[in-house]
Design a protein around this motif. Structure first.
Motif, PDB file in Angstrom:
ATOM      1  N   GLN A 260      -1.576   5.905   7.070  1.00  0.00           N
ATOM      2  CA  GLN A 260      -0.582   4.497   7.080  1.00  0.00           C
ATOM      3  C   GLN A 260      -0.901   3.802   8.239  1.00  0.00           C
ATOM      4  O   GLN A 260      -0.887   2.428   7.927  1.00  0.00           O
ATOM      5  CB  GLN A 260       0.851   5.299   7.156  1.00  0.00           C
ATOM      6  N   GLU A 261      -0.830   4.431   9.469  1.00  0.00           N
ATOM      7  CA  GLU A 261      -1.170   3.312  10.705  1.00  0.00           C
ATOM      8  C   GLU A 261      -2.566   2.759  10.435  1.00  0.00           C
ATOM      9  O   GLU A 261      -2.656   1.464  10.788  1.00  0.00           O
ATOM     10  CB  GLU A 261      -1.144   4.079  12.150  1.00  0.00           C
TER      11      GLU A 261
ATOM     12  N   TYR B  70       0.704  -1.079   0.069  1.00  0.00           N
ATOM     13  CA  TYR B  70       0.020  -0.067  -0.030  1.00  0.00           C
ATOM     14  C   TYR B  70       0.921   1.316  -0.003  1.00  0.00           C
ATOM     15  O   TYR B  70       1.969   1.284   0.498  1.00  0.00           O
ATOM     16  CB  TYR B  70      -0.870   0.035   1.214  1.00  0.00           C
ATOM     17  N   MET B  71       0.477   2.218  -0.731  1.00  0.00           N
ATOM     18  CA  MET B  71       1.175   3.639  -0.719  1.00  0.00           C
ATOM     19  C   MET B  71       0.132   4.736  -0.411  1.00  0.00           C
ATOM     20  O   MET B  71      -0.678   4.878  -1.291  1.00  0.00           O
ATOM     21  CB  MET B  71       1.653   3.711  -2.225  1.00  0.00           C
TER      22      MET B  71
ATOM     23  N   ARG C  21      -2.216  -0.115   8.064  1.00  0.00           N
ATOM     24  CA  ARG C  21      -1.458  -1.390   8.823  1.00  0.00           C
ATOM     25  C   ARG C  21      -2.390  -2.144   9.806  1.00  0.00           C
ATOM     26  O   ARG C  21      -2.167  -3.335  10.044  1.00  0.00           O
ATOM     27  CB  ARG C  21      -0.212  -0.713   9.791  1.00  0.00           C
ATOM     28  N   LYS C  22      -3.090  -1.396  10.687  1.00  0.00           N
ATOM     29  CA  LYS C  22      -3.935  -1.903  11.345  1.00  0.00           C
ATOM     30  C   LYS C  22      -5.376  -2.655  10.963  1.00  0.00           C
ATOM     31  O   LYS C  22      -5.555  -3.779  11.189  1.00  0.00           O
ATOM     32  CB  LYS C  22      -4.599  -1.261  12.530  1.00  0.00           C
ATOM     33  N   GLU C  23      -5.874  -2.359   9.735  1.00  0.00           N
ATOM     34  CA  GLU C  23      -7.209  -2.505   9.065  1.00  0.00           C
ATOM     35  C   GLU C  23      -7.121  -3.427   7.956  1.00  0.00           C
ATOM     36  O   GLU C  23      -8.252  -4.231   7.908  1.00  0.00           O
ATOM     37  CB  GLU C  23      -7.892  -1.480   8.965  1.00  0.00           C
TER      38      GLU C  23
ATOM     39  N   VAL D 254       4.545   5.891   2.691  1.00  0.00           N
ATOM     40  CA  VAL D 254       4.252   7.378   2.620  1.00  0.00           C
ATOM     41  C   VAL D 254       5.122   7.793   1.503  1.00  0.00           C
ATOM     42  O   VAL D 254       6.223   7.706   1.637  1.00  0.00           O
ATOM     43  CB  VAL D 254       4.200   7.919   3.831  1.00  0.00           C
ATOM     44  N   SER D 255       4.462   8.501   0.525  1.00  0.00           N
ATOM     45  CA  SER D 255       5.112   9.394  -0.411  1.00  0.00           C
ATOM     46  C   SER D 255       4.625  10.583  -0.749  1.00  0.00           C
ATOM     47  O   SER D 255       3.247  10.873  -0.751  1.00  0.00           O
ATOM     48  CB  SER D 255       5.149   8.543  -1.931  1.00  0.00           C
TER      49      SER D 255
END
Length: 292
Positions: free
Chosen positions: A247-248, A232-233, A251-253, A262-263
């Protein structure tokens, strides 16, 4: 055979989280009468700070044949016989398609190819990066393009912008009739993928930015179900804190996370989307021939 890879700076490879050896062609950004070269005269952070404090809607000029020639000559000096260029989607800028038509005639002593990424930003960058990996592993041009097309099919992005005036003014938005004219109090969700043929297409209308971000997370989750490994980006235009928060959440979901990056979006693209975009893209890694 030695193959070199180039991409324009709309690929966000200047801010790529992984080491790469892709040579980047530069775009000019115009603030009225002032011209700045993306990645040379101005960084992404400087660009978005400036955008917040001006009424000027910047414009861009595509990489010139001379600029592309410099990168070609650099690869030739390193012994390359073949070069593949990865521009922004043909449906977002005509320069890539035009270059495809004339490239074989203007670059001497090398076989020159242009691949329609049907993408922009980090999605475009990943195609060039994967091509580099494949070239280093000994794939020929046909094999590289075949595998990169698979990566292109495996990539989808959704995003929400604060103000559509940049996309509309610069002609980058394929507007559904009545969509743009009914956006008072609405945060539009836009899609960019091979399914949209590399166009930025309105997807849904959602009230409030928070609900729009929740919805793009749902849409990407739906597009990722059933796969084992997904990268994922999170992309943003001056919204780093919001990007880190998203981003978090990813990661959790998400149950199938291989990585979440992250970009920041490069000024070349930022000139057409404005300040405040946040988006989420994904690449399915399950069936790729090589590790990405």
């Amino acid at each position: 055979m030695k193959i070199g890879i180039t991409a324009d700076c709309s690929s966000c490879l200047d801010y790529f989280p992984r080491k790469h050896n892709v040579k980047i062609t530069r775009t000019a950004i115009h603030f009225g009468d002032e011209t700045l070269i993306d990645g040379v005269d101005i960084t992404a952070d400087e660009f978005y700070d400036r955008l917040k404090n001006t009424d000027i809607i910047p414009t861009t000029s595509a990489p010139t044949p001379g600029e592309i020639m410099k990168r070609v000559e650099e690869w030739k000096a390193e012994g390359c016989t073949d070069i593949i260029h990865f521009p922004i989607s043909f449906n977002l800028s005509a320069y890539g398609e035009n270059l495809q038509a004339i490239g074989k005639d203007i670059f001497e002593g090398v076989n020159f190819y242009v691949h329609n990424t049907k993408a922009a930003c980090i999605m475009e960058g990943y195609q060039a990066y994967y091509a580099q990996i494949l070239a280093e592993k000994g794939y020929d041009v046909e094999g590289i393009l075949r595998e990169v097309e698979k990566l292109r099919r495996n990539t989808t992005a959704y995003f929400v912008v604060d103000d559509l005036k940049y996309l509309v003014k610069n002609g980058r938005l394929s507007a559904v009739e009545g969509f743009v004219g009914s956006l008072v109090g609405i945060k539009p969700i836009l899609e960019l993928s091979e399914e949209t043929d590399g166009k930025i297409v309105p997807c849904e209308k959602v009230r409030t930015h928070k609900k729009a971000v929740n919805r793009i997370l749902e849409l990407i989750r739906e597009k990722s179900e059933g796969y084992k490994r997904v990268r994922y980006m999170v992309q943003h235009a001056g919204r780093l804190e919001d990007a880190l928060e998203l981003q978090e959440r990813v990661r959790k979901e998400m149950p199938n996370v291989e990585d979440v990056e992250v970009s920041v979006i490069t000024p070349t693209v930022g000139a057409h989307i404005g300040y405040g975009l946040i988006g989420l893209a994904r690449i399915i890694l399950d069936d790729l021939a090589e590790e990405l």
